[in-house]
Design a protein around this motif. Sequence first.
Motif, PDB file in Angstrom:
ATOM      1  N   PRO A 225       0.854  -1.186   0.000  1.00 60.38           N
ATOM      2  CA  PRO A 225       0.000   0.000   0.000  1.00 60.38           C
ATOM      3  C   PRO A 225       0.897   1.246   0.000  1.00 60.38           C
ATOM      4  O   PRO A 225       1.693   1.447   0.908  1.00 60.38           O
ATOM      5  CB  PRO A 225      -0.781  -0.122   1.303  1.00 60.38           C
TER       6      PRO A 225
ATOM      7  N   TYR B   8      -4.965   6.642  -4.100  1.00 61.54           N
ATOM      8  CA  TYR B   8      -4.534   5.622  -3.149  1.00 61.54           C
ATOM      9  C   TYR B   8      -3.991   4.451  -3.965  1.00 61.54           C
ATOM     10  O   TYR B   8      -4.738   3.572  -4.377  1.00 61.54           O
ATOM     11  CB  TYR B   8      -5.707   5.158  -2.279  1.00 61.54           C
TER      12      TYR B   8
ATOM     13  N   ILE C 121      -1.680   1.118  -5.067  1.00 62.15           N
ATOM     14  CA  ILE C 121      -1.236  -0.164  -4.515  1.00 62.15           C
ATOM     15  C   ILE C 121      -0.303  -0.798  -5.533  1.00 62.15           C
ATOM     16  O   ILE C 121      -0.676  -0.980  -6.692  1.00 62.15           O
ATOM     17  CB  ILE C 121      -2.425  -1.100  -4.221  1.00 62.15           C
TER      18      ILE C 121
ATOM     19  N   GLN D 114      -8.888  -2.974   0.316  1.00 61.89           N
ATOM     20  CA  GLN D 114      -8.271  -1.710   0.718  1.00 61.89           C
ATOM     21  C   GLN D 114      -9.258  -0.939   1.593  1.00 61.89           C
ATOM     22  O   GLN D 114     -10.431  -0.815   1.240  1.00 61.89           O
ATOM     23  CB  GLN D 114      -7.952  -0.874  -0.520  1.00 61.89           C
TER      24      GLN D 114
ATOM     25  N   ARG E 233      -9.562   2.894   3.521  1.00 60.95           N
ATOM     26  CA  ARG E 233      -8.967   4.222   3.564  1.00 60.95           C
ATOM     27  C   ARG E 233      -9.391   4.928   4.857  1.00 60.95           C
ATOM     28  O   ARG E 233     -10.538   4.801   5.294  1.00 60.95           O
ATOM     29  CB  ARG E 233      -9.397   5.020   2.330  1.00 60.95           C
TER      30      ARG E 233
ATOM     31  N   THR F  28     -13.971   1.673   1.571  1.00 63.51           N
ATOM     32  CA  THR F  28     -13.397   0.346   1.318  1.00 63.51           C
ATOM     33  C   THR F  28     -13.535   0.032  -0.157  1.00 63.51           C
ATOM     34  O   THR F  28     -14.559   0.342  -0.771  1.00 63.51           O
ATOM     35  CB  THR F  28     -14.138  -0.732   2.135  1.00 63.51           C
TER      36      THR F  28
ATOM     37  N   GLN G 102      -3.934   4.458   3.942  1.00 66.34           N
ATOM     38  CA  GLN G 102      -4.721   3.279   3.578  1.00 66.34           C
ATOM     39  C   GLN G 102      -4.113   2.065   4.262  1.00 66.34           C
ATOM     40  O   GLN G 102      -2.945   2.087   4.680  1.00 66.34           O
ATOM     41  CB  GLN G 102      -4.732   3.067   2.066  1.00 66.34           C
ATOM     42  N   GLN G 103      -4.915   1.027   4.378  1.00 62.88           N
ATOM     43  CA  GLN G 103      -4.385  -0.264   4.792  1.00 62.88           C
ATOM     44  C   GLN G 103      -4.982  -1.310   3.867  1.00 62.88           C
ATOM     45  O   GLN G 103      -6.089  -1.146   3.355  1.00 62.88           O
ATOM     46  CB  GLN G 103      -4.668  -0.567   6.257  1.00 62.88           C
ATOM     47  N   ILE G 104      -4.188  -2.339   3.627  1.00 64.20           N
ATOM     48  CA  ILE G 104      -4.629  -3.407   2.723  1.00 64.20           C
ATOM     49  C   ILE G 104      -4.383  -4.757   3.373  1.00 64.20           C
ATOM     50  O   ILE G 104      -3.544  -4.904   4.262  1.00 64.20           O
ATOM     51  CB  ILE G 104      -3.925  -3.351   1.342  1.00 64.20           C
TER      52      ILE G 104
ATOM     53  N   TRP H 299      -3.409  -7.016   8.124  1.00 64.22           N
ATOM     54  CA  TRP H 299      -3.540  -5.673   7.550  1.00 64.22           C
ATOM     55  C   TRP H 299      -2.175  -5.009   7.484  1.00 64.22           C
ATOM     56  O   TRP H 299      -1.379  -5.131   8.416  1.00 64.22           O
ATOM     57  CB  TRP H 299      -4.494  -4.824   8.398  1.00 64.22           C
TER      58      TRP H 299
ATOM     59  N   SER I 204      -0.124   1.875   4.936  1.00 66.50           N
ATOM     60  CA  SER I 204       0.765   2.753   4.173  1.00 66.50           C
ATOM     61  C   SER I 204       1.302   3.853   5.082  1.00 66.50           C
ATOM     62  O   SER I 204       0.910   3.967   6.249  1.00 66.50           O
ATOM     63  CB  SER I 204      -0.014   3.412   3.013  1.00 66.50           C
TER      64      SER I 204
END
Length: 155
Positions: free
Chosen positions: A46, A64, A66, A80, A82, A97, A126-128, A145, A148
């Motif tokens: 991310p 955002y 990736i 993802q 946010r 999401t 963000q996290q993925i 998770w 970023s």
Amino acid sequence: LVKGVAMTLTKNVRRIAAGTLAAAALGVAAATNAHAHTTSGCTVEPLTPVYSYTQSNGVKVLNYRISVNCQSGRTAYITQERYEEDGWPNPDDHVGTSTFSARGVTTLDNYRTLVDTESGQEEMYQQIRFYVRSDNGVTSGWTGWHKSGVRSFYN
């Protein structure tokens, strides 16, 4: 004899300093890749959100991104989320999401308007998480998770 000791000490100090600098450089190089995560033949990262453009109504749009790098015959399935970051004791604001699938080497772009959750700057990240499915049907489990970097934007 004293002169020889001083000269040896100076050479050793230079070697230690050079080794310390090299180790620090390796630490910086490792830190730049700290957010990339690999499982089952795919590496997904991310990236820190970036400003993309401003709409005609004055609303800013962020990207955002990736980064995806999968071996041949593998597909990454990515979720993802946010967020707008807040300091303790307030929880971060979940702002959306999205889901993606990707093969090969690519960068996914996800353009989203900048939220307005507070006065001052918005601290966005963000996290993925993802899993991998191979063409022969083998599926990995979900990763944890992965977050970023955080970037601040004025509305």
